[in-house]
Design a protein around this motif. Structure first.
Motif, PDB file in Angstrom:
ATOM      1  N   VAL A 182     -26.087 -32.687  11.894  1.00 40.51           N
ATOM      2  CA  VAL A 182     -27.025 -33.730  11.451  1.00 40.51           C
ATOM      3  C   VAL A 182     -26.459 -34.448  10.218  1.00 40.51           C
ATOM      4  O   VAL A 182     -25.743 -33.837   9.423  1.00 40.51           O
ATOM      5  CB  VAL A 182     -28.424 -33.146  11.109  1.00 40.51           C
ATOM      6  CG1 VAL A 182     -29.052 -32.484  12.331  1.00 40.51           C
ATOM      7  CG2 VAL A 182     -28.366 -32.159   9.957  1.00 40.51           C
ATOM      8  N   ALA A 208     -28.598 -37.112  14.424  1.00 43.15           N
ATOM      9  CA  ALA A 208     -28.395 -35.724  14.855  1.00 43.15           C
ATOM     10  C   ALA A 208     -27.764 -35.740  16.248  1.00 43.15           C
ATOM     11  O   ALA A 208     -28.154 -36.534  17.102  1.00 43.15           O
ATOM     12  CB  ALA A 208     -29.735 -35.011  14.901  1.00 43.15           C
ATOM     13  N   ILE A 221     -35.436 -35.194  17.557  1.00 39.54           N
ATOM     14  CA  ILE A 221     -36.040 -34.227  16.634  1.00 39.54           C
ATOM     15  C   ILE A 221     -37.552 -34.240  16.893  1.00 39.54           C
ATOM     16  O   ILE A 221     -38.245 -35.183  16.488  1.00 39.54           O
ATOM     17  CB  ILE A 221     -35.750 -34.603  15.160  1.00 39.54           C
ATOM     18  CG1 ILE A 221     -34.252 -34.879  14.930  1.00 39.54           C
ATOM     19  CG2 ILE A 221     -36.271 -33.530  14.204  1.00 39.54           C
ATOM     20  CD1 ILE A 221     -33.341 -33.698  15.023  1.00 39.54           C
ATOM     21  N   PRO A 246     -39.971 -33.045  12.231  1.00 38.27           N
ATOM     22  CA  PRO A 246     -39.019 -32.939  11.118  1.00 38.27           C
ATOM     23  C   PRO A 246     -39.042 -31.538  10.508  1.00 38.27           C
ATOM     24  O   PRO A 246     -40.070 -30.861  10.547  1.00 38.27           O
ATOM     25  CB  PRO A 246     -39.522 -33.962  10.097  1.00 38.27           C
ATOM     26  CG  PRO A 246     -40.471 -34.833  10.820  1.00 38.27           C
ATOM     27  CD  PRO A 246     -41.007 -34.056  11.977  1.00 38.27           C
ATOM     28  N   ARG A 286     -31.199 -26.174  20.399  1.00 36.00           N
ATOM     29  CA  ARG A 286     -31.451 -27.549  20.849  1.00 36.00           C
ATOM     30  C   ARG A 286     -32.855 -27.659  21.453  1.00 36.00           C
ATOM     31  O   ARG A 286     -33.611 -28.583  21.156  1.00 36.00           O
ATOM     32  CB  ARG A 286     -30.411 -27.915  21.895  1.00 36.00           C
ATOM     33  CG  ARG A 286     -30.682 -29.242  22.513  1.00 36.00           C
ATOM     34  CD  ARG A 286     -29.904 -29.421  23.781  1.00 36.00           C
ATOM     35  NE  ARG A 286     -29.866 -30.824  24.100  1.00 36.00           N
ATOM     36  CZ  ARG A 286     -29.031 -31.358  24.945  1.00 36.00           C
ATOM     37  NH1 ARG A 286     -28.138 -30.631  25.556  1.00 36.00           N
ATOM     38  NH2 ARG A 286     -29.072 -32.641  25.190  1.00 36.00           N
ATOM     39  N   ILE A 334     -35.558 -27.497  18.758  1.00 35.40           N
ATOM     40  CA  ILE A 334     -35.601 -28.727  17.945  1.00 35.40           C
ATOM     41  C   ILE A 334     -36.291 -29.838  18.746  1.00 35.40           C
ATOM     42  O   ILE A 334     -37.149 -30.554  18.238  1.00 35.40           O
ATOM     43  CB  ILE A 334     -34.175 -29.151  17.525  1.00 35.40           C
ATOM     44  CG1 ILE A 334     -33.595 -28.138  16.543  1.00 35.40           C
ATOM     45  CG2 ILE A 334     -34.173 -30.551  16.921  1.00 35.40           C
ATOM     46  CD1 ILE A 334     -32.111 -28.330  16.238  1.00 35.40           C
ATOM     47  N   GLU A 335     -35.923 -29.961  20.016  1.00 36.56           N
ATOM     48  CA  GLU A 335     -36.496 -31.049  20.820  1.00 36.56           C
ATOM     49  C   GLU A 335     -37.976 -30.807  21.123  1.00 36.56           C
ATOM     50  O   GLU A 335     -38.759 -31.738  21.196  1.00 36.56           O
ATOM     51  CB  GLU A 335     -35.674 -31.227  22.100  1.00 36.56           C
ATOM     52  CG  GLU A 335     -34.275 -31.728  21.746  1.00 36.56           C
ATOM     53  CD  GLU A 335     -33.483 -32.300  22.908  1.00 36.56           C
ATOM     54  OE1 GLU A 335     -32.680 -33.208  22.647  1.00 36.56           O
ATOM     55  OE2 GLU A 335     -33.665 -31.845  24.056  1.00 36.56           O
ATOM     56  N   PRO A 365     -39.459 -26.179  15.096  1.00 31.63           N
ATOM     57  CA  PRO A 365     -38.258 -25.825  14.337  1.00 31.63           C
ATOM     58  C   PRO A 365     -38.395 -24.539  13.533  1.00 31.63           C
ATOM     59  O   PRO A 365     -37.396 -23.929  13.177  1.00 31.63           O
ATOM     60  CB  PRO A 365     -38.051 -27.029  13.411  1.00 31.63           C
ATOM     61  CG  PRO A 365     -39.389 -27.659  13.286  1.00 31.63           C
ATOM     62  CD  PRO A 365     -40.064 -27.428  14.600  1.00 31.63           C
ATOM     63  N   VAL A 409     -34.543 -33.060   8.082  1.00 35.59           N
ATOM     64  CA  VAL A 409     -33.917 -33.482   9.342  1.00 35.59           C
ATOM     65  C   VAL A 409     -35.016 -34.190  10.133  1.00 35.59           C
ATOM     66  O   VAL A 409     -36.042 -33.586  10.455  1.00 35.59           O
ATOM     67  CB  VAL A 409     -33.372 -32.262  10.101  1.00 35.59           C
ATOM     68  CG1 VAL A 409     -32.748 -32.696  11.418  1.00 35.59           C
ATOM     69  CG2 VAL A 409     -32.364 -31.514   9.247  1.00 35.59           C
ATOM     70  N   GLU A 410     -34.800 -35.468  10.430  1.00 32.32           N
ATOM     71  CA  GLU A 410     -35.850 -36.220  11.140  1.00 32.32           C
ATOM     72  C   GLU A 410     -35.248 -37.233  12.086  1.00 32.32           C
ATOM     73  O   GLU A 410     -34.069 -37.461  12.062  1.00 32.32           O
ATOM     74  CB  GLU A 410     -36.805 -36.890  10.155  1.00 32.32           C
ATOM     75  CG  GLU A 410     -36.117 -37.709   9.088  1.00 32.32           C
ATOM     76  CD  GLU A 410     -37.029 -38.057   7.917  1.00 32.32           C
ATOM     77  OE1 GLU A 410     -38.230 -37.760   7.985  1.00 32.32           O
ATOM     78  OE2 GLU A 410     -36.527 -38.606   6.936  1.00 32.32           O
TER      79      GLU A 410
END
Ligand code: PMV
Length: 313
Positions: free
Chosen positions: A29, A161, A175, A178, A225, A228-229, A233, A312-313
């Protein structure tokens, strides 16, 4: 005299460093809080084709031809000029300013390259597609790293990312929700080429065990992955801890990094690991907003030179 400026962010690898060099996936990222900037100014009074490079962070001020043919800054300028079809550059000065610590796993080399490529293209009144920018930065990464996977130049060029796999089309990562990370600089410089070279020698001696470790890392990356998707998170912490165990097994952690990781976990981080080449450089810790300040304090007290919070966004 107008100035042509371009910026590029730092990056961190969330999961999959080292294994990515061997064809496994990695997640990386951008870190927008840290940036490299290149500023190109014409120097009409300078001799024809003269290029002066000024990079205070590495105490460098030199003419292009005074640098060795393999110097990364010389290579990036020459490759860019070549790509733009310029037999020579109109005389100019290229100034580099960067807030990205050098040799600490944050991609400072790739960020400087990308900033220079884009600023030089603008200086010549052109623009280059991302694929070309990334490809030039990759060529320069080879000088820094020996056998780079290409993840740094990719995420830094795209500023997004990515789920990255060598030789495959880039897959941007959505993402779902966030999340917050702390990036703690151990203050120990650790050139990536050294750890990448050590892993390669160990892999050559013991390919079966190393391939098995890379496969386990790949499993973690694929699970990460999906979390995150899906927007969950907070479950990544456990995967970070498991990835760190495998990095230890690859022999790229160090007592100092393990110390910082333990402090982060004790202070409430949901997971922590080294990021990048290892041995020195940075550790990253996943934190809930409520715990971020306490974890950051603990990392600083434990010797981290700097702690950066990034979303992370
Ligand atoms: O040290 P960094 O952040 O530049 O990352 C290196 C990542 C490695 O997987 C160890 C090497 C690579 O080329 O991907």
């Amino acid at each position: 005299m107008p100035a042509f400026t371009a910026q590029a962010p730092a990056k961190i690898i969330l999961f999959g460093e080292h294994a990515v060099v061997y064809g496994r996936p990695a997640i990386a990222v951008p870190v927008m809080a840290l940036q490299a900037r290149a500023i190109v100014r014409a120097e009409p009074r300078a001799p024809h084709g003269q290029v002066r490079l000024i990079a205070p962070a590495i105490r460098l001020e030199a003419l292009l031809e005074e640098l060795g043919a393999d110097h990364p800054l010389r290579r990036v300028v020459e490759l860019t000029a070549q790509e733009l079809g310029a037999a020579y550059l109109p005389a100019c000065q290229i100034q580099i300013q960067s807030t990205i610590p050098v040799a600490s796993g944050l991609g400072s080399g790739a960020a400087v390259s990308v900033a220079i490529i884009r600023a030089l293209a603008a200086y010549l009144g052109k623009s280059l597609p991302d694929t070309t920018v990334s490809a030039i930065a990759y060529e320069v990464e080879k000088i820094h790293h020996g056998t780079p996977s290409g993840v740094d130049n990719t995420v830094i060029t795209l500023r997004k990312a990515v789920f990255f796999m060598r030789g495959q089309a880039i897959q941007p990562l959505r993402i779902g929700r966030p999340f917050t990370l702390l990036i703690a600089d151990s203050g120990i410089p650790s050139p990536t080429a050294a750890t990448v070279g050590d892993v390669r020698r160990a892999w050559e001696q013991n390919p079966q065990d190393y391939e098995a470790l890379f496969d386990q890392i790949a499993d973690i990356v694929v699970q990460a992955r999906s979390l995150i998707e899906k927007g969950v998170p907070h479950f990544l912490g456990d995967l970070m801890n498991r990835n760190q165990e495998l990095l230890r097994a690859l022999n790229v952690s160090s007592p100092q990094l393990d110390h910082l990781i333990n402090l982060a976990l004790q202070a409430g981080a949901l997971g922590a690991k080294l990021s990048g080449g290892g041995r020195g450089g940075n550790v990253i810790a996943l934190v809930s907003e409520g715990d971020a300040a306490a974890v950051a304090r603990s990392l600083k007290e434990g010797g981290a030179r700097e702690v950066i919070l990034t979303t992370v966004e």
